[in-house]
Design an enzyme around this catalytic site. Structure first.
Site, PDB file in Angstrom:
ATOM      1  CD  GLU A 179      -2.865   1.278   2.329  1.00 45.68           C
ATOM      2  OE1 GLU A 179      -3.709   2.194   2.348  1.00 45.68           O
ATOM      3  OE2 GLU A 179      -2.789   0.421   3.226  1.00 45.68           O
ATOM      4  CE  LYS A 216      -6.682   0.153   1.533  1.00 41.02           C
ATOM      5  NZ  LYS A 216      -7.200  -0.245   2.858  1.00 41.02           N
TER       6      LYS A 216
END
Length: 298
Positions: A179, A216
Protein backbone atom coordinates in the site's frame (compact mmCIF):
# COMPACT_ATOMS: atom_id res chain seq x y z
CA UNK A 1 4.63 -22.30 3.71
CA UNK A 2 1.48 -22.80 1.67
CA UNK A 3 -1.19 -20.17 1.18
CA UNK A 4 -4.84 -21.09 1.80
CA UNK A 5 -6.05 -21.87 -1.73
CA UNK A 6 -9.75 -21.43 -0.92
CA UNK A 7 -9.08 -17.96 0.43
CA UNK A 8 -6.84 -17.12 -2.52
CA UNK A 9 -9.58 -18.15 -4.95
CA UNK A 10 -12.14 -16.11 -3.03
CA UNK A 11 -10.05 -12.95 -3.40
CA UNK A 12 -9.00 -13.67 -6.99
CA UNK A 13 -12.41 -14.46 -8.46
CA UNK A 14 -14.97 -13.31 -5.92
CA UNK A 15 -17.33 -10.42 -6.58
CA UNK A 16 -17.16 -7.84 -3.81
CA UNK A 17 -14.73 -5.75 -1.79
CA UNK A 18 -12.43 -5.76 1.25
CA UNK A 19 -13.59 -4.01 4.43
CA UNK A 20 -10.80 -2.11 6.19
CA UNK A 21 -11.50 -2.50 9.93
CA UNK A 22 -7.94 -1.80 11.03
CA UNK A 23 -8.17 1.63 12.68
CA UNK A 24 -5.11 1.91 14.93
CA UNK A 25 -4.10 4.14 17.83
CA UNK A 26 -3.77 7.29 15.75
CA UNK A 27 -6.99 6.92 13.76
CA UNK A 28 -9.21 5.36 16.43
CA UNK A 29 -10.36 8.59 18.17
CA UNK A 30 -11.50 10.02 14.82
CA UNK A 31 -13.26 6.77 13.89
CA UNK A 32 -15.07 6.72 17.22
CA UNK A 33 -16.04 10.39 16.92
CA UNK A 34 -17.59 9.74 13.51
CA UNK A 35 -19.43 6.84 15.13
CA UNK A 36 -20.88 9.17 17.76
CA UNK A 37 -18.46 8.45 20.62
CA UNK A 38 -16.41 11.46 21.73
CA UNK A 39 -13.12 11.45 23.62
CA UNK A 40 -15.00 12.48 26.78
CA UNK A 41 -16.89 9.18 26.62
CA UNK A 42 -13.85 7.07 27.51
CA UNK A 43 -10.76 7.27 29.66
CA UNK A 44 -7.44 5.87 28.46
CA UNK A 45 -6.33 3.61 25.65
CA UNK A 46 -7.86 0.39 27.00
CA UNK A 47 -11.38 1.85 27.07
CA UNK A 48 -10.87 3.43 23.64
CA UNK A 49 -9.84 0.12 22.05
CA UNK A 50 -12.67 -1.72 23.81
CA UNK A 51 -15.18 0.71 22.28
CA UNK A 52 -13.75 0.47 18.78
CA UNK A 53 -13.72 -3.33 19.06
CA UNK A 54 -17.40 -3.20 19.99
CA UNK A 55 -18.00 -1.12 16.87
CA UNK A 56 -16.12 -3.62 14.69
CA UNK A 57 -17.95 -6.55 16.26
CA UNK A 58 -21.28 -4.85 15.62
CA UNK A 59 -20.31 -4.45 11.96
CA UNK A 60 -19.08 -8.00 11.29
CA UNK A 61 -21.92 -9.70 13.22
CA UNK A 62 -24.59 -7.61 11.50
CA UNK A 63 -26.75 -9.61 9.05
CA UNK A 64 -25.77 -7.00 6.43
CA UNK A 65 -22.09 -7.93 6.63
CA UNK A 66 -22.62 -11.55 5.63
CA UNK A 67 -25.45 -10.96 3.17
CA UNK A 68 -24.84 -12.08 -0.40
CA UNK A 69 -21.09 -12.57 -0.14
CA UNK A 70 -20.52 -8.89 -0.93
CA UNK A 71 -17.61 -8.58 1.51
CA UNK A 72 -14.65 -10.67 0.28
CA UNK A 73 -12.16 -9.81 3.00
CA UNK A 74 -11.59 -7.75 6.13
CA UNK A 75 -8.42 -6.12 7.45
CA UNK A 76 -7.92 -6.40 11.21
CA UNK A 77 -5.86 -4.39 13.68
CA UNK A 78 -3.26 -6.41 15.61
CA UNK A 79 -5.21 -6.17 18.89
CA UNK A 80 -8.24 -7.65 17.13
CA UNK A 81 -6.25 -10.77 16.29
CA UNK A 82 -6.44 -11.83 19.94
CA UNK A 83 -10.01 -10.60 20.39
CA UNK A 84 -13.28 -12.35 19.63
CA UNK A 85 -16.32 -11.82 17.45
CA UNK A 86 -19.48 -13.45 18.78
CA UNK A 87 -17.40 -15.72 21.04
CA UNK A 88 -15.01 -16.93 18.33
CA UNK A 89 -11.45 -15.89 17.53
CA UNK A 90 -11.81 -12.88 15.23
CA UNK A 91 -10.08 -14.39 12.18
CA UNK A 92 -11.86 -17.72 12.65
CA UNK A 93 -15.24 -16.00 12.85
CA UNK A 94 -14.61 -14.03 9.66
CA UNK A 95 -13.67 -17.05 7.58
CA UNK A 96 -15.68 -19.91 9.04
CA UNK A 97 -18.88 -18.01 9.84
CA UNK A 98 -18.86 -15.24 7.24
CA UNK A 99 -16.59 -16.65 4.47
CA UNK A 100 -14.73 -13.33 4.69
CA UNK A 101 -10.95 -13.63 4.16
CA UNK A 102 -8.99 -12.19 7.13
CA UNK A 103 -6.04 -9.84 6.69
CA UNK A 104 -3.86 -8.23 9.36
CA UNK A 105 -2.42 -4.71 9.48
CA UNK A 106 1.22 -5.26 10.46
CA UNK A 107 2.75 -1.81 10.10
CA UNK A 108 3.52 0.29 13.18
CA UNK A 109 2.72 3.60 11.56
CA UNK A 110 4.73 6.11 9.57
CA UNK A 111 8.06 7.87 9.88
CA UNK A 112 8.12 11.66 9.69
CA UNK A 113 8.01 13.02 6.15
CA UNK A 114 11.30 13.08 4.23
CA UNK A 115 11.90 13.29 0.46
CA UNK A 116 8.18 13.91 -0.03
CA UNK A 117 7.12 10.58 1.52
CA UNK A 118 6.42 8.88 4.82
CA UNK A 119 8.13 5.50 5.05
CA UNK A 120 7.10 2.66 7.33
CA UNK A 121 8.42 2.66 10.86
CA UNK A 122 10.46 -0.42 11.85
CA UNK A 123 8.35 -3.47 12.73
CA UNK A 124 10.03 -5.24 15.67
CA UNK A 125 9.12 -8.90 16.17
CA UNK A 126 7.69 -9.20 12.67
CA UNK A 127 8.58 -12.88 12.14
CA UNK A 128 6.78 -13.83 15.36
CA UNK A 129 3.75 -11.71 14.41
CA UNK A 130 3.55 -13.32 10.96
CA UNK A 131 3.78 -16.80 12.48
CA UNK A 132 1.03 -15.95 14.99
CA UNK A 133 -1.18 -14.54 12.24
CA UNK A 134 -0.66 -17.64 10.10
CA UNK A 135 -1.55 -19.89 13.03
CA UNK A 136 -4.74 -17.87 13.61
CA UNK A 137 -5.88 -18.43 10.03
CA UNK A 138 -5.00 -15.02 8.61
CA UNK A 139 -4.53 -14.98 4.83
CA UNK A 140 -2.57 -11.80 4.28
CA UNK A 141 -1.13 -8.59 5.64
CA UNK A 142 -1.46 -4.87 5.02
CA UNK A 143 1.28 -2.25 5.31
CA UNK A 144 0.78 1.43 4.43
CA UNK A 145 3.23 4.13 3.32
CA UNK A 146 2.27 7.60 2.08
CA UNK A 147 3.57 9.57 -0.93
CA UNK A 148 3.01 13.33 -0.79
CA UNK A 149 5.22 14.71 -3.56
CA UNK A 150 6.72 13.64 -6.89
CA UNK A 151 10.18 12.98 -5.50
CA UNK A 152 11.99 10.18 -7.36
CA UNK A 153 14.14 9.17 -4.39
CA UNK A 154 11.24 9.15 -1.97
CA UNK A 155 8.99 7.10 -4.26
CA UNK A 156 11.75 4.58 -4.94
CA UNK A 157 12.52 4.29 -1.22
CA UNK A 158 8.86 3.65 -0.40
CA UNK A 159 8.56 0.97 -3.07
CA UNK A 160 11.84 -0.70 -2.14
CA UNK A 161 10.74 -0.86 1.50
CA UNK A 162 7.27 -2.13 0.58
CA UNK A 163 8.58 -4.93 -1.66
CA UNK A 164 11.29 -5.97 0.78
CA UNK A 165 8.57 -6.38 3.39
CA UNK A 166 6.32 -8.14 0.87
CA UNK A 167 8.99 -10.78 0.26
CA UNK A 168 9.23 -11.42 4.01
CA UNK A 169 5.45 -11.78 4.24
CA UNK A 170 5.34 -14.15 1.26
CA UNK A 171 8.08 -16.28 2.84
CA UNK A 172 5.85 -16.66 5.89
CA UNK A 173 3.04 -18.09 3.73
CA UNK A 174 0.91 -14.94 3.72
CA UNK A 175 -0.15 -12.57 0.94
CA UNK A 176 0.92 -8.92 1.38
CA UNK A 177 -1.23 -5.93 0.55
CA UNK A 178 1.37 -3.47 -0.75
CA UNK A 179 0.00 0.00 0.00
CA UNK A 180 1.94 3.05 -1.26
CA UNK A 181 -0.89 5.54 -0.74
CA UNK A 182 -0.77 8.79 -2.73
CA UNK A 183 -2.10 11.76 -0.76
CA UNK A 184 -5.24 12.95 -2.57
CA UNK A 185 -4.26 16.54 -1.70
CA UNK A 186 -0.85 16.30 -3.39
CA UNK A 187 -0.44 19.15 -5.89
CA UNK A 188 1.26 16.80 -8.37
CA UNK A 189 -0.91 13.74 -7.73
CA UNK A 190 -1.15 12.72 -11.40
CA UNK A 191 2.62 12.96 -11.92
CA UNK A 192 3.17 10.89 -8.77
CA UNK A 193 0.88 8.20 -10.20
CA UNK A 194 2.93 8.02 -13.39
CA UNK A 195 6.15 7.47 -11.43
CA UNK A 196 4.43 5.11 -9.03
CA UNK A 197 3.03 2.87 -11.76
CA UNK A 198 6.41 2.67 -13.48
CA UNK A 199 8.08 1.72 -10.18
CA UNK A 200 5.41 -0.84 -9.36
CA UNK A 201 5.62 -2.53 -12.76
CA UNK A 202 9.41 -2.79 -12.56
CA UNK A 203 9.25 -4.45 -9.15
CA UNK A 204 6.29 -6.69 -10.02
CA UNK A 205 8.22 -8.03 -13.02
CA UNK A 206 10.80 -9.40 -10.56
CA UNK A 207 8.18 -11.37 -8.58
CA UNK A 208 7.12 -14.97 -9.15
CA UNK A 209 3.49 -15.01 -10.41
CA UNK A 210 2.99 -18.17 -8.34
CA UNK A 211 3.17 -15.98 -5.23
CA UNK A 212 1.31 -12.80 -6.22
CA UNK A 213 0.73 -9.70 -4.12
CA UNK A 214 -2.26 -7.41 -3.66
CA UNK A 215 -1.90 -3.71 -4.42
CA UNK A 216 -3.85 -1.10 -2.43
CA UNK A 217 -3.73 2.25 -4.22
CA UNK A 218 -5.30 5.67 -4.14
CA UNK A 219 -7.97 6.07 -6.82
CA UNK A 220 -6.14 7.50 -9.86
CA UNK A 221 -6.59 10.90 -11.47
CA UNK A 222 -6.96 9.24 -14.90
CA UNK A 223 -9.75 6.67 -15.11
CA UNK A 224 -8.52 3.16 -15.90
CA UNK A 225 -4.89 4.10 -15.26
CA UNK A 226 -4.17 0.92 -13.27
CA UNK A 227 -5.20 -1.46 -16.08
CA UNK A 228 -1.63 -2.79 -16.52
CA UNK A 229 -1.40 -3.43 -12.78
CA UNK A 230 -4.80 -5.18 -12.70
CA UNK A 231 -3.65 -7.49 -15.52
CA UNK A 232 -0.12 -8.15 -14.21
CA UNK A 233 0.47 -11.87 -13.52
CA UNK A 234 2.14 -11.11 -10.16
CA UNK A 235 -0.93 -9.20 -8.90
CA UNK A 236 -3.73 -11.12 -7.22
CA UNK A 237 -5.97 -8.05 -6.92
CA UNK A 238 -5.85 -4.27 -7.08
CA UNK A 239 -7.88 -2.62 -4.36
CA UNK A 240 -8.54 1.07 -3.77
CA UNK A 241 -8.52 3.08 -0.57
CA UNK A 242 -11.05 5.87 -0.13
CA UNK A 243 -8.27 8.25 0.93
CA UNK A 244 -10.48 10.93 2.46
CA UNK A 245 -13.07 11.02 -0.31
CA UNK A 246 -16.71 10.74 0.75
CA UNK A 247 -18.32 7.38 0.06
CA UNK A 248 -20.31 8.84 -2.83
CA UNK A 249 -17.23 10.35 -4.45
CA UNK A 250 -15.06 7.28 -3.80
CA UNK A 251 -17.72 4.97 -5.26
CA UNK A 252 -18.07 7.14 -8.37
CA UNK A 253 -14.31 7.12 -8.96
CA UNK A 254 -14.09 3.38 -8.27
CA UNK A 255 -16.83 2.55 -10.77
CA UNK A 256 -14.74 4.25 -13.49
CA UNK A 257 -11.77 1.92 -12.84
CA UNK A 258 -12.67 -1.58 -14.09
CA UNK A 259 -10.98 -4.47 -12.30
CA UNK A 260 -10.27 -2.43 -9.17
CA UNK A 261 -12.30 -3.18 -6.04
CA UNK A 262 -12.75 -1.19 -2.83
CA UNK A 263 -10.88 -1.54 0.42
CA UNK A 264 -12.63 1.27 2.27
CA UNK A 265 -12.49 2.18 5.96
CA UNK A 266 -14.03 5.56 6.75
CA UNK A 267 -16.22 5.45 3.62
CA UNK A 268 -17.57 2.06 4.75
CA UNK A 269 -18.55 3.26 8.23
CA UNK A 270 -19.92 6.61 7.04
CA UNK A 271 -23.44 7.04 8.44
CA UNK A 272 -23.10 4.41 11.17
CA UNK A 273 -23.71 5.53 14.75
CA UNK A 274 -23.52 4.07 18.23
CA UNK A 275 -26.87 5.76 18.88
CA UNK A 276 -28.68 3.77 16.18
CA UNK A 277 -30.77 0.80 17.29
CA UNK A 278 -29.95 -2.54 15.66
CA UNK A 279 -32.53 -2.16 12.89
CA UNK A 280 -31.30 1.33 11.98
CA UNK A 281 -27.66 0.25 12.15
CA UNK A 282 -28.22 -2.84 9.98
CA UNK A 283 -30.14 -0.79 7.42
CA UNK A 284 -27.42 1.87 7.24
CA UNK A 285 -24.65 -0.75 6.99
CA UNK A 286 -26.53 -2.67 4.31
CA UNK A 287 -26.91 0.49 2.22
CA UNK A 288 -23.21 1.30 2.63
CA UNK A 289 -22.08 -2.21 1.70
CA UNK A 290 -24.43 -2.40 -1.26
CA UNK A 291 -23.21 0.90 -2.71
CA UNK A 292 -19.53 -0.07 -2.36
CA UNK A 293 -20.24 -3.55 -3.75
CA UNK A 294 -21.97 -2.08 -6.82
CA UNK A 295 -19.06 0.28 -7.46
CA UNK A 296 -16.58 -2.58 -7.05
CA UNK A 297 -18.26 -4.79 -9.65
CA UNK A 298 -19.08 -2.00 -12.12
Amino acid sequence: MSINQQQKDRIASGQGFIAALDQSGGSTPKALKLYGIGESDYSGEAEMFALVHRMRERIVTSPAFGKGGRVLGAILFERTLDDRFDGQDAATYLWETRQVVPFLKIDKGLEDEADGVQRLKPIPGLDALLARAKAKGVFGTKERSVIKANNAKGIADVLDQQFELARQVLAAGLVPIVEPEVDIKAADKQAIEVALKQGLLARLDALDPATPVILKLTLPSVDGYFKELVEHPAVLKVVALSGGYSREEANAKLARNPGVIASFSRALTEGLSAQQDDAQFDQALDASIESIYRASIA
